[in-house]
Design a protein around this motif. Structure first.
Motif, PDB file in Angstrom:
ATOM      1  N   VAL A 136       6.797 -12.710  -4.283  1.00 39.19           N
ATOM      2  CA  VAL A 136       7.406 -11.671  -4.878  1.00 39.19           C
ATOM      3  C   VAL A 136       6.649 -10.479  -3.836  1.00 39.19           C
ATOM      4  O   VAL A 136       7.084  -9.506  -3.875  1.00 39.19           O
ATOM      5  N   ARG A 137       5.643 -10.574  -2.885  1.00 35.91           N
ATOM      6  CA  ARG A 137       5.433  -9.400  -1.728  1.00 35.91           C
ATOM      7  C   ARG A 137       6.149  -9.190  -1.019  1.00 35.91           C
ATOM      8  O   ARG A 137       6.837  -8.236  -1.029  1.00 35.91           O
ATOM      9  N   LYS A 138       7.248 -10.131  -0.259  1.00 35.27           N
ATOM     10  CA  LYS A 138       7.923  -9.781   0.785  1.00 35.27           C
ATOM     11  C   LYS A 138       9.190  -9.105  -0.414  1.00 35.27           C
ATOM     12  O   LYS A 138      10.028  -8.658   0.341  1.00 35.27           O
ATOM     13  N   GLY A 186       2.075  -1.474  -4.151  1.00 31.99           N
ATOM     14  CA  GLY A 186       2.999  -2.840  -4.343  1.00 31.99           C
ATOM     15  C   GLY A 186       3.327  -3.904  -5.534  1.00 31.99           C
ATOM     16  O   GLY A 186       3.753  -4.716  -6.066  1.00 31.99           O
ATOM     17  N   ALA A 187       1.199  -3.504  -6.099  1.00 32.09           N
ATOM     18  CA  ALA A 187       1.289  -4.478  -7.293  1.00 32.09           C
ATOM     19  C   ALA A 187       2.723  -4.279  -7.803  1.00 32.09           C
ATOM     20  O   ALA A 187       3.012  -4.828  -9.609  1.00 32.09           O
ATOM     21  N   GLN A 188       2.669  -2.612  -8.906  1.00 31.63           N
ATOM     22  CA  GLN A 188       3.032  -2.258  -9.988  1.00 31.63           C
ATOM     23  C   GLN A 188       4.440  -2.761  -9.737  1.00 31.63           C
ATOM     24  O   GLN A 188       5.728  -2.749 -10.484  1.00 31.63           O
ATOM     25  N   ILE A 189       4.714  -2.812  -8.576  1.00 27.61           N
ATOM     26  CA  ILE A 189       6.155  -2.651  -8.693  1.00 27.61           C
ATOM     27  C   ILE A 189       7.247  -4.940  -8.374  1.00 27.61           C
ATOM     28  O   ILE A 189       8.074  -4.699  -8.432  1.00 27.61           O
ATOM     29  N   GLY A 190       5.562  -4.822  -7.370  1.00 26.21           N
ATOM     30  CA  GLY A 190       6.061  -6.501  -7.819  1.00 26.21           C
ATOM     31  C   GLY A 190       6.015  -7.526  -9.117  1.00 26.21           C
ATOM     32  O   GLY A 190       6.743  -7.909  -9.308  1.00 26.21           O
ATOM     33  N   GLU A 191       5.290  -6.317 -10.158  1.00 30.60           N
ATOM     34  CA  GLU A 191       4.650  -7.345 -11.164  1.00 30.60           C
ATOM     35  C   GLU A 191       6.162  -7.322 -12.464  1.00 30.60           C
ATOM     36  O   GLU A 191       6.621  -8.323 -12.884  1.00 30.60           O
ATOM     37  N   PRO A 192       7.626  -6.267 -12.513  1.00 30.85           N
ATOM     38  CA  PRO A 192       8.948  -6.524 -12.958  1.00 30.85           C
ATOM     39  C   PRO A 192       9.736  -8.241 -12.492  1.00 30.85           C
ATOM     40  O   PRO A 192      10.199  -8.595 -13.052  1.00 30.85           O
ATOM     41  N   ILE A 213      10.279   4.068   2.564  1.00 31.48           N
ATOM     42  CA  ILE A 213       8.862   3.921   1.767  1.00 31.48           C
ATOM     43  C   ILE A 213       8.577   2.953   2.885  1.00 31.48           C
ATOM     44  O   ILE A 213       7.929   1.988   3.493  1.00 31.48           O
ATOM     45  N   THR A 214       8.542   3.860   4.042  1.00 33.45           N
ATOM     46  CA  THR A 214       7.400   2.940   5.457  1.00 33.45           C
ATOM     47  C   THR A 214       6.384   3.823   6.675  1.00 33.45           C
ATOM     48  O   THR A 214       5.934   5.254   6.089  1.00 33.45           O
ATOM     49  N   PRO A 215       5.681   2.752   6.864  1.00 32.56           N
ATOM     50  CA  PRO A 215       5.917   1.289   7.339  1.00 32.56           C
ATOM     51  C   PRO A 215       6.090   0.440   5.530  1.00 32.56           C
ATOM     52  O   PRO A 215       4.924   0.491   5.133  1.00 32.56           O
ATOM     53  N   PRO A 216       6.239  -0.386   5.543  1.00 35.83           N
ATOM     54  CA  PRO A 216       6.082  -1.142   4.202  1.00 35.83           C
ATOM     55  C   PRO A 216       4.850  -1.705   3.999  1.00 35.83           C
ATOM     56  O   PRO A 216       4.115  -1.851   3.148  1.00 35.83           O
ATOM     57  N   GLU A 217       4.660  -2.760   4.564  1.00 33.20           N
ATOM     58  CA  GLU A 217       3.798  -3.049   5.394  1.00 33.20           C
ATOM     59  C   GLU A 217       2.099  -2.186   5.152  1.00 33.20           C
ATOM     60  O   GLU A 217       1.013  -3.092   4.960  1.00 33.20           O
ATOM     61  N   GLU A 218       2.112  -1.262   5.517  1.00 30.52           N
ATOM     62  CA  GLU A 218       1.130  -0.521   4.679  1.00 30.52           C
ATOM     63  C   GLU A 218       0.953   0.037   4.169  1.00 30.52           C
ATOM     64  O   GLU A 218       0.257  -0.284   3.160  1.00 30.52           O
ATOM     65  N   ARG A 219       2.532   1.027   3.778  1.00 35.28           N
ATOM     66  CA  ARG A 219       2.387   1.179   2.015  1.00 35.28           C
ATOM     67  C   ARG A 219       2.103   0.583   0.872  1.00 35.28           C
ATOM     68  O   ARG A 219       1.825   0.742  -0.354  1.00 35.28           O
ATOM     69  N   ILE A 220       2.376  -0.515   1.322  1.00 33.39           N
ATOM     70  CA  ILE A 220       2.155  -2.141  -0.328  1.00 33.39           C
ATOM     71  C   ILE A 220       0.776  -2.037  -0.427  1.00 33.39           C
ATOM     72  O   ILE A 220       0.966  -2.076  -2.263  1.00 33.39           O
ATOM     73  N   ASP A 221      -0.139  -1.798  -0.007  1.00 33.65           N
ATOM     74  CA  ASP A 221      -1.399  -1.766  -0.556  1.00 33.65           C
ATOM     75  C   ASP A 221      -2.136  -0.380  -0.662  1.00 33.65           C
ATOM     76  O   ASP A 221      -3.246  -0.166  -0.893  1.00 33.65           O
ATOM     77  N   VAL A 243       8.881  -7.165  -3.301  1.00 31.89           N
ATOM     78  CA  VAL A 243       8.442  -5.492  -2.539  1.00 31.89           C
ATOM     79  C   VAL A 243       8.964  -4.931  -0.892  1.00 31.89           C
ATOM     80  O   VAL A 243       8.609  -3.748  -1.724  1.00 31.89           O
ATOM     81  N   LEU A 244       8.441  -5.846  -0.367  1.00 27.57           N
ATOM     82  CA  LEU A 244       8.555  -4.981   0.747  1.00 27.57           C
ATOM     83  C   LEU A 244      10.050  -4.435   1.321  1.00 27.57           C
ATOM     84  O   LEU A 244      10.413  -3.430   1.526  1.00 27.57           O
ATOM     85  N   GLU A 245      10.413  -5.457   0.867  1.00 24.57           N
ATOM     86  CA  GLU A 245      12.624  -4.668   0.739  1.00 24.57           C
ATOM     87  C   GLU A 245      12.723  -3.971   0.433  1.00 24.57           C
ATOM     88  O   GLU A 245      13.585  -2.884   0.350  1.00 24.57           O
ATOM     89  N   LEU A 246      12.226  -3.704  -0.897  1.00 22.72           N
ATOM     90  CA  LEU A 246      11.989  -2.948  -2.041  1.00 22.72           C
ATOM     91  C   LEU A 246      11.256  -1.625  -0.968  1.00 22.72           C
ATOM     92  O   LEU A 246      12.368   0.102  -1.846  1.00 22.72           O
ATOM     93  N   LEU A 247      11.029  -1.318  -0.548  1.00 24.29           N
ATOM     94  CA  LEU A 247       9.433  -0.280  -0.035  1.00 24.29           C
ATOM     95  C   LEU A 247      10.863   0.406   1.180  1.00 24.29           C
ATOM     96  O   LEU A 247      11.278   1.526   1.298  1.00 24.29           O
TER      97      LEU A 247
END
Length: 312
Positions: free
Chosen positions: A127-129, A109-115, A140-148, A131-135
């Motif tokens: 930004v976090r929101k 999630g941090a790497q996707i959020g950087e750009p 890649i689901t559930p995004p709330e679990e995968r983002i971290d 990234v969740l939308e991009l996941l």
């Protein structure tokens, strides 16, 4: 049609131990807005060096010359600071080898959020929101679990889709994807192909570098064939797969399983780039005396282009 990216006489030369490798040697190519262009060719043809040169991502032992225009601006004349405002934002890159391209010490999630943070939005919660939308978009689901999660916990296909998410996170107009199906199984190749088609529908211009002819056939609008540092054929996709023009392109299609797995004789040699003749002539069944001089890229009546004396 509106040309968004134009390359003229691009040269990429690598120097090491007193030797010079001419990875890209006078490439001319253009891409129109919302088009998908696939650059195909065997390993060592210069495809990846071409893509990296467009974004100024090559190492210090490399010399780049020519013109790379994005919306009329020559990127090769920009300072690094000015190029950074475009790279990752307006023009984005999806590298090959997702396992090596991802930072193992950062969450996905941090790497996707950087750009997103660099080019779109400075508010961390927003930004976090995004990234969740991009996941969610890359399935890649559930995004709330995968983002971290960290990269080691993702499969190869998930990592590849994550790299695509990183590429589009800065809302680019042009996405350059280098071998996006390399090293992943057929189900994940189909998933990546579907993801890139979804980006096409959003109006993103795609430059796809690949040796996967089936992938190129399913995705591209036009095909550009690269051999030994040069473009040897540019053609509309359907016409190309129905009847390629250049002898090398014909050999590529004959090597496919459905066409009998007929290999192209011989191999590419660095010396072929230096003698001034057609670089494919030592492997070509049509070679003639005239091929001792290298042909220009000849434009045909239907807009196709081919670098071969047979069409002069």
């Amino acid at each position: 049609m509106n040309t968004i990216l134009e390359v003229q006489e691009l040269h990429v030369h690598f120097s090491a131990s007193g030797n010079v490798t001419r990875a890209v040697d006078g490439v001319d190519i253009s891409i129109t807005q919302s088009e998908t262009l696939a650059v195909i060719g065997e390993s060592g043809s210069g495809k990846s060096a071409l893509g990296l040169a467009l974004l100024g991502l090559l190492p210090a032992n490399c010399t780049v010359a020519g013109i790379v225009r994005y919306r009329g601006t020559d990127l090769l004349t920009l300072s690094e600071s000015k190029l950074e405002t475009i790279r990752g934002g307006k023009l984005a890159w999806v590298p090959q080898n997702p396992a090596g391209a991802m930072n193992p010490s950062m969450t996905v999630g941090a790497q996707i959020g950087e750009p997103v943070y660099l080019h779109v939005e400075k508010n961390r919660s927003v930004v976090r929101k995004k990234v969740l939308e991009l996941l969610q978009f890359i399935r890649i689901t559930p995004p709330e679990e995968r983002i971290d999660s960290y990269p080691y916990s993702f499969s190869g296909g998930m990592l590849q889709r994550s790299l695509v998410a990183m590429g589009i996170a800065g809302l680019p107009e042009v996405l350059i994807a280098d071998e996006p199906t390399k090293g992943i199984d057929i189900m994940n190749r189909q998933s990546v192909s579907a993801l890139l088609r979804a980006l096409r529908e959003k109006g993103i211009t795609l430059l796809v570098i690949t040796h996967d002819l089936s992938f190129a056939r399913n995705l591209a609008d036009r095909i550009a064939v690269m051999y030994s540092g040069r473009i040897v054929e540019v053609r509309e996709k359907k016409s190309f797969f129905n009847g390629p023009l250049h002898p090398y392109a014909r050999g590529m299609l004959l090597s496919l399983p459905e066409n009998g797995l007929h290999p192209i004789a011989g191999r590419t040699r660095e010396s072929d780039k230096c003698d001034g003749g057609c670089r494919f002539r030592f492997r070509c069944t049509y070679a003639m005396e005239r091929c001792r001089a290298e042909p220009p890229l000849i434009t045909l009546h239907d807009g196709s282009a081919v670098r071969c004396w047979l069409y002069d």
